[in-house]
Design a protein around this motif. Structure first.
Motif, PDB file in Angstrom:
ATOM      1  N   GLY A 108     -11.455  71.123  76.057  1.00  7.81           N
ATOM      2  CA  GLY A 108     -12.295  70.425  77.046  1.00  7.81           C
ATOM      3  C   GLY A 108     -12.272  69.336  77.527  1.00  7.81           C
ATOM      4  N   GLY A 109     -11.813  68.417  76.685  1.00  4.89           N
ATOM      5  CA  GLY A 109     -11.420  66.939  77.047  1.00  4.89           C
ATOM      6  C   GLY A 109     -12.837  66.049  76.848  1.00  4.89           C
ATOM      7  N   GLY A 110     -12.977  65.060  77.704  1.00  4.10           N
ATOM      8  CA  GLY A 110     -14.163  64.202  77.411  1.00  4.10           C
ATOM      9  C   GLY A 110     -14.483  63.828  76.141  1.00  4.10           C
ATOM     10  N   ASN A 111     -15.751  63.377  76.026  1.00  2.80           N
ATOM     11  CA  ASN A 111     -16.111  62.769  74.752  1.00  2.80           C
ATOM     12  C   ASN A 111     -16.222  63.640  73.731  1.00  2.80           C
ATOM     13  N   LEU A 112     -16.547  64.886  73.913  1.00  4.41           N
ATOM     14  CA  LEU A 112     -16.564  65.780  72.829  1.00  4.41           C
ATOM     15  C   LEU A 112     -15.137  65.906  72.182  1.00  4.41           C
ATOM     16  N   TYR A 159     -22.838  69.819  68.162  1.00  6.72           N
ATOM     17  CA  TYR A 159     -22.705  68.816  69.025  1.00  6.72           C
ATOM     18  C   TYR A 159     -23.502  69.171  70.245  1.00  6.72           C
ATOM     19  N   PRO A 160     -24.731  68.475  70.410  1.00  5.53           N
ATOM     20  CA  PRO A 160     -25.548  68.416  71.703  1.00  5.53           C
ATOM     21  C   PRO A 160     -24.751  67.544  72.672  1.00  5.53           C
ATOM     22  N   SER A 163     -23.318  62.218  75.900  1.00  4.04           N
ATOM     23  CA  SER A 163     -23.664  61.658  77.251  1.00  4.04           C
ATOM     24  C   SER A 163     -22.860  62.383  78.287  1.00  4.04           C
ATOM     25  N   GLN A 164     -22.456  63.869  77.963  1.00  5.49           N
ATOM     26  CA  GLN A 164     -21.858  64.656  78.987  1.00  5.49           C
ATOM     27  C   GLN A 164     -22.805  65.497  79.889  1.00  5.49           C
ATOM     28  N   CYS A 165     -22.574  65.707  81.193  1.00  5.35           N
ATOM     29  CA  CYS A 165     -23.655  65.853  82.072  1.00  5.35           C
ATOM     30  C   CYS A 165     -23.835  67.502  81.927  1.00  5.35           C
TER      31      CYS A 165
END
Length: 339
Positions: A52-56, A80-81, A87-89
């Motif tokens: 899914g991309g992003g910080n995760l 992973y919360p 800081s993923q919305c």
């Protein structure tokens, strides 16, 4: 259900580099960029797939490459919360399994690749505590509670809840479905190129053909094969294939359509054209003896209704949307095409 597209990527990575990390998103609670079953294959110099991309994804890529440097560690099970930690919305919670693969894993990967095509719905069991074989394939009948209770204790009994305490998890089990059906695109003109471009970011295996010698090979990631004989090309297709027809000549379109409909085991036969073109083709097919059931398998005009426009891009979007709806369906059994 998790698709098995990653098996080929894992085998290729191990054959090339000798090691890789398989990333599996086991559980999703709340909102997350990808669903449970999403996978990545991570190498030192690249990766396949996405969670899914992003910080995760950025963090997991770092952890996977760190795991590549730790041969004493076989796997990690991580929570992973997404909001508090990354800081993923979307704010959900995911559990991810990272497994270090080596050349020793090629045997079970090869066997699983063979089995999944013969027996859809197999269960892949992963042992997490280091005892006994790490991977085991269970029959499809073992899939009763796996979607809601994917983890099991040391006795093999399902643990309640999708995300039980990690120290209680001895087994992770998941249902596997076959990869997406292959898409065979006939025609390398403007529309064919647009369709290939849009589908190139999908998980569909792609094959491309054109009868004009100057198009052979091409310059993209999917080479163009020369189409010499429509009948021979269609006869070589696997059962359950998706066929898209965009050639430069109506007679070639017709020959391909007729050969595909005669097979009876093709998942989808899509032909670019108007309702008038469909009417002419269906009259000719009927005159040549194809029955109504076979003719009804033709989709023309092609694409998802509601996406307007005749530009190559609009057609490509429409076709891709229709195939996305079609993807979960299983291949039909062969049926007679003539009365």
């Amino acid at each position: 259900m998790a698709r098995s597209d990653w098996i080929g990527a894992a085998r290729a990575a191990l054959q090339k580099d000798g090691t890789a990390v398989l990333v599996t998103q086991c559980v999703v609670e709340g909102s997350a960029p990808r669903e449970a079953g999403a996978r990545m294959l991570v190498r030192e110099d690249g990766f396949w797939g996405t969670i899914g991309g992003g910080n995760l994804e950025h963090l997991v890529l770092e952890q996977a490459r760190a795991l590549l440097q730790r041969p004493e560690l076989a796997s990690l099970l991580q929570d992973y919360p997404l909001g508090p930690l990354l800081s993923q919305c979307c704010g959900g919670h995911v559990r991810i399994l990272l497994e270090r693969l080596s050349g020793a894993d090629l045997d079970w990967l090869t066997e699983l690749d063979s089995q999944i095509s013969r027996s859809p719905g197999l269960v892949l069991e992963t042992r997490l505590n280091g005892d006994g074989p790490r991977k085991r394939v269970l029959p499809a009948g073992a899939a009763s509670a796996i979607e809601t209770e994917p983890f099991a204790d040391h006795d093999g009994k399902p643990l309640p809840l999708a995300r039980p305490p990690r120290d209680q998890c001895t087994f992770y089990r998941e249902c596997l479905t076959p990869p997406l059906p292959p898409v065979h695109v006939f025609g390398a003109g403007h529309v064919g190129r647009a369709v290939l471009q849009v589908l190139s970011v999908s998980d569909f295996p792609l094959h491309w053909y054109d009868a004009r010698p100057e198009y052979e090979g091409g310059t993209g990631a999917v080479p163009v094969e020369q189409l010499v004989s429509p009948d021979e090309a269609v006869a070589a297709l696997p059962g359950g294939a998706i066929c898209l027809i965009f050639t430069h000549a109506h007679e070639l379109d017709y020959q391909l359509t007729r050969a595909i409909l005669m097979r009876g085991d093709v998942l989808y036969c899509g032909l670019i054209g108007s309702r008038t073109k469909r009417a002419r083709f269906t009259r000719r097919l009927a005159a040549e003896g194809l029955n109504e059931t076979a003719i009804a398998r033709l989709t023309c005009p092609i694409g998802l209704p509601g996406i307007e426009g005749k530009s190559p891009f609009a057609i490509a979007l429409s076709v891709a949307a229709e195939l996305n709806q079609l993807a979960p369906q299983s291949a039909p059994s062969a049926a007679a095409a003539f009365e």
